[in-house]
Motif scaffolding. Sequence first.
Motif, short mmCIF file in Angstrom:
data_model
loop_
_atom_site.label_atom_id
_atom_site.label_comp_id
_atom_site.label_asym_id
_atom_site.label_seq_id
_atom_site.Cartn_x
_atom_site.Cartn_y
_atom_site.Cartn_z
N GLU A 18 -13.38 11.82 -20.82
CA GLU A 18 -13.43 13.27 -20.99
C GLU A 18 -13.20 13.66 -22.44
N VAL A 19 -12.22 13.03 -23.07
CA VAL A 19 -11.94 13.31 -24.48
C VAL A 19 -13.17 12.98 -25.31
N LEU A 54 -18.50 18.67 -29.32
CA LEU A 54 -17.99 19.39 -30.47
C LEU A 54 -18.70 18.94 -31.75
N ARG A 55 -18.90 17.66 -31.88
CA ARG A 55 -19.61 17.13 -33.06
C ARG A 55 -21.05 17.61 -33.11
N ARG A 56 -21.72 17.64 -31.94
CA ARG A 56 -23.11 18.13 -31.89
C ARG A 56 -23.17 19.60 -32.33
N GLU A 57 -22.25 20.40 -31.79
CA GLU A 57 -22.23 21.82 -32.14
C GLU A 57 -21.94 22.01 -33.62
N ALA A 58 -20.99 21.23 -34.15
CA ALA A 58 -20.64 21.34 -35.57
C ALA A 58 -21.82 20.94 -36.45
N ALA A 59 -22.54 19.90 -36.05
CA ALA A 59 -23.69 19.45 -36.83
C ALA A 59 -24.79 20.51 -36.82
N GLN A 60 -25.01 21.14 -35.67
CA GLN A 60 -26.05 22.16 -35.55
C GLN A 60 -25.72 23.40 -36.38
N ASP A 112 -11.29 12.24 -37.83
CA ASP A 112 -11.40 11.83 -36.43
C ASP A 112 -10.07 11.77 -35.70
N ASP A 113 -9.03 11.22 -36.33
CA ASP A 113 -7.73 11.11 -35.65
C ASP A 113 -7.17 12.49 -35.30
N GLU A 114 -7.26 13.40 -36.25
CA GLU A 114 -6.75 14.75 -36.02
C GLU A 114 -7.60 15.48 -34.98
N LEU A 115 -8.91 15.30 -35.06
CA LEU A 115 -9.83 15.93 -34.11
C LEU A 115 -9.55 15.44 -32.70
N ARG A 116 -9.35 14.14 -32.55
CA ARG A 116 -9.04 13.56 -31.24
C ARG A 116 -7.73 14.10 -30.70
N ARG A 117 -6.72 14.20 -31.55
CA ARG A 117 -5.41 14.72 -31.13
C ARG A 117 -5.53 16.17 -30.68
N ARG A 118 -6.28 16.96 -31.44
CA ARG A 118 -6.47 18.37 -31.08
C ARG A 118 -7.20 18.51 -29.75
N MET A 119 -8.23 17.67 -29.56
CA MET A 119 -9.00 17.74 -28.32
C MET A 119 -8.12 17.34 -27.13
N ASP A 167 -4.86 17.66 -26.97
CA ASP A 167 -3.94 18.79 -26.76
C ASP A 167 -4.63 19.92 -25.99
N THR A 168 -5.88 20.19 -26.35
CA THR A 168 -6.64 21.25 -25.67
C THR A 168 -6.84 20.90 -24.19
N LEU A 169 -7.21 19.66 -23.91
CA LEU A 169 -7.42 19.24 -22.52
C LEU A 169 -6.11 19.28 -21.73
N ILE A 170 -5.01 18.89 -22.35
CA ILE A 170 -3.71 18.95 -21.67
C ILE A 170 -3.35 20.40 -21.35
N ASP A 171 -3.56 21.31 -22.31
CA ASP A 171 -3.30 22.74 -22.06
C ASP A 171 -4.17 23.27 -20.93
N GLU A 172 -5.45 22.89 -20.94
CA GLU A 172 -6.35 23.34 -19.88
C GLU A 172 -5.89 22.84 -18.52
N ARG A 173 -5.48 21.57 -18.45
CA ARG A 173 -5.03 21.00 -17.17
C ARG A 173 -3.78 21.72 -16.66
N ALA A 174 -2.88 22.05 -17.57
CA ALA A 174 -1.66 22.77 -17.16
C ALA A 174 -2.03 24.16 -16.63
#
Length: 160
Positions: A52-53, A60-66, A74-81, A83-90
């Motif tokens: 899922e991550v 996100l990368r496709r949208e950013a490229a477009q 990448d490390d920060e982007l993965r961590r943010r994603m 965090d976002t998925l964890i927030d969504e699940r909660a």
Amino acid sequence: MLPKSSPPCARGLLLVLLCSLFVANAIAQPSPVRSADYIVAIVDRELVTNAEVQQRLAALRREAAQSGQALPPDDELRRRMLDTLIDERAQLSAARESGVRIDEAELDRTVGNVAAQNRITLAQLRERLQRDGIEFSRFRSNLRDQLLLERVREREVQSR
């Protein structure tokens, strides 16, 4: 095939040759690369998987490229994603526990709206999703989750 009257050693040699060909063919055929999915977080009883991550990061990368938008490392982007998925699940877990539901008719209308906003038919939407490697049932499930999250956020704003 050798006739039954062939000596046993000739049949054995044929069997060895056939087995050798089978093994050689199996070795020559590259096996598809399989990446194992694994759980990266558990929120209540909801799982967040690496797949899922990775799917969200790819989108996100496709949208950013477009759009020509720069992304963080990448490390920060993965961590943010994550965090976002964890927030969504909660939030999804809280929504389900509070009894918030999205019925099939509302979900069907929303799918139709997505197609209309993209100026395509429902059949074309299905084709586009398939081309992008997204199962229609997964798309509906994600859309249902987004509607649930929207409903929870609306309730939070109304209660303030």
